[in-house]
Motif scaffolding. Structure first.
Motif, short mmCIF file in Angstrom:
data_model
loop_
_atom_site.label_atom_id
_atom_site.label_comp_id
_atom_site.label_asym_id
_atom_site.label_seq_id
_atom_site.Cartn_x
_atom_site.Cartn_y
_atom_site.Cartn_z
N ASN A 28 -63.55 -11.61 8.31
CA ASN A 28 -62.48 -10.64 7.99
C ASN A 28 -61.21 -11.56 7.82
OD1 ASN A 28 -64.14 -8.47 8.90
ND2 ASN A 28 -63.24 -8.16 10.97
N SER A 47 -59.24 -11.36 4.08
CA SER A 47 -57.80 -10.74 4.27
C SER A 47 -56.82 -11.78 3.34
CB SER A 47 -57.07 -10.85 5.58
OG SER A 47 -57.15 -12.15 6.03
N SER A 58 -53.32 -12.35 16.88
CA SER A 58 -53.31 -10.79 16.80
C SER A 58 -54.25 -10.12 16.50
CB SER A 58 -52.30 -10.38 15.81
OG SER A 58 -52.52 -11.01 14.40
N ALA A 59 -55.28 -10.60 15.71
CA ALA A 59 -56.53 -9.98 15.22
C ALA A 59 -57.56 -9.64 16.70
CB ALA A 59 -57.33 -10.62 14.27
N PHE A 94 -56.79 -8.39 19.32
CA PHE A 94 -56.39 -7.10 19.81
C PHE A 94 -56.77 -6.19 19.20
CE2 PHE A 94 -53.21 -10.21 21.61
CZ PHE A 94 -53.31 -9.81 22.71
N GLY A 95 -57.22 -6.23 17.94
CA GLY A 95 -57.86 -5.09 16.89
C GLY A 95 -59.29 -4.65 17.00
N SER A 96 -59.81 -3.91 16.45
CA SER A 96 -61.11 -3.46 16.23
C SER A 96 -61.72 -4.38 15.43
CB SER A 96 -61.38 -2.07 15.75
OG SER A 96 -60.69 -1.21 16.77
N ASP A 144 -67.25 -0.47 16.76
CA ASP A 144 -66.36 -1.56 17.32
C ASP A 144 -67.14 -2.29 18.18
OD1 ASP A 144 -64.15 -3.11 17.79
OD2 ASP A 144 -62.99 -1.77 18.84
N ASN A 200 -65.79 -5.21 19.34
CA ASN A 200 -64.78 -6.10 20.27
C ASN A 200 -64.53 -5.15 21.38
OD1 ASN A 200 -62.79 -7.41 21.38
ND2 ASN A 200 -61.27 -7.08 19.88
N LYS A 216 -58.44 -10.23 26.08
CA LYS A 216 -57.94 -10.37 24.90
C LYS A 216 -56.81 -11.27 24.78
CE LYS A 216 -59.91 -6.02 22.94
NZ LYS A 216 -59.42 -4.77 22.39
N SER A 229 -55.91 -14.72 23.08
CA SER A 229 -54.88 -14.65 22.08
C SER A 229 -53.92 -15.85 22.36
CB SER A 229 -53.98 -13.60 22.28
OG SER A 229 -52.74 -13.50 21.32
#
Length: 328
Positions: A232, A236, A257-258, A260-262, A272, A274, A281, A285
């Motif tokens: 991913n 990006s 930051s990623a 924290f995302g799906s 998802d 994650n 998380k 991070s």
């Protein structure tokens, strides 16, 4: 001798990260040999093994995608069976295989004309004992595969029974007696495309970062999930830098930051992936932020200060004691 960052990473990857070529070649040859043995199971007297579906077996997993790191501990394959008159129905993401019109071998593994995936996996497990060099066989923790240990190799084989559907996906055991969809070809195509579009840097980037994740991350991210996070990140970017130390630095910044995302299953079956708690998380991070600051200093030392020794030492703080020291 590591007198530059590039040579340090090259030595590190060759000595500690990447699989040894002789073991990779041996594993591929042994997998081919295993297929030859599996293909014979249906012909063995009194074994009552389901008929195979020639041409649709699949090699899958990180070994096949060339993203596995040392040591080689498992080799994955999906062994395709013929439907032999069976048909399936679907409820949500759960599949049921019906066998009222199927042959006797599938009926034998069915309960009230419903093919029980646990019985199929158990049939694989019991049948593997007839293979040469057999040492042991177990069912893996997810209930999807029979794990075969052969006396000649340090790795095990995870053998997943599967059926190919008329919609061009595969059904594999779900661990609860039913079946679930998958298609490893999507994973293979995704990383192959990313690698080809980025100067073939992606496979090594994934492997090097997996080493960091396995040994240095606060919470180790599962291999498949982590690999998808890296891809991913790659997707990006307009393009990767030509040097992976820069890409590693940029990945750490992305992960801050990623995480924290799906992170959705690229095959579209798992949703998802994650499932870390928010506290977990946060911890990942923070570790990524620490690694990013170290990597940023390492890149500055190399490119701005022209201090290879300082840069190599900083990378060693990130990757641990196996990373070469200057002049090593």
């Amino acid at each position: 001798m590591a007198t530059s960052v590039n040579s340090a990473f090259s030595t590190f990857n060759n000595d500690y990260v990447n699989l040894l070529k002789d073991r990779t070649d041996k594993a591929r040859a042994s997998r081919n040999w295993l297929y030859s043995q599996l293909n014979k199971l249906e012909d063995k007297d009194d074994l009552n093994f389901p008929f195979k579906y020639d041409g649709w077996h699949i090699n899958y997993g990180s070994f096949e995608r060339r993203t596995k790191i040392r040591e080689l501990d498992d080799v994955d394959l999906m062994f395709c069976l013929g439907g032999n008159g069976a048909y399936y129905s679907k409820y949500g993401n759960e599949y049921t295989i019906h066998t009222p019109n199927a042959g006797a071998r599938l009926k034998y593994l069915s309960d009230s004309n419903i093919l029980n995936s646990r019985r199929v996996v158990n049939k694989f497990k019991s049948s593997l004992s007839t293979i040469e060099q057999y040492k042991s066989a177990e069912i893996n923790s997810r209930g999807e595969a029979a794990t075969l240990n052969l006396s000649s190799y340090e790795w095990v084989f995870d053998i997943v029974p599967c059926f190919k559907t008329d919609t061009d996906i595969y059904l594999i055991p779900d661990g609860n007696g039913n079946w679930k969809p998958t298609d490893p070809r999507i994973d293979q195509k995704r990383i192959t495309t990313a690698n080809q579009n980025n100067k073939t840097l992606v496979l090594q980037l994934v492997r090097t970062l997996k080493y960091w994740n396995r040994r240095n991350s606060t919470y180790t991210i599962s291999s498949y999930l982590f690999e998808n996070i890296v891809i991913n990140f790659v997707n990006s970017r307009a393009e990767l830098n030509g040097y992976n130390d820069i890409n590693i630095r940029d990945f750490f910044y992305y992960l801050i930051s990623a995480i924290f995302g799906s992170v959705y299953d690229p095959k579209g079956f798992q949703g998802d992936m994650n499932t870390f708690t928010f506290a977990e998380k946060e911890a990942i991070s923070r570790k990524a932020d620490w690694a990013y600051e170290k990597a940023k200093d390492a890149v500055n030392a190399e490119l701005t200060d022209k201090d290879q020794k300082k840069s190599i030492n900083l990378w060693g703080e990130i990757f641990g004691t196996n990373f070469p020291t200057y002049g090593q």
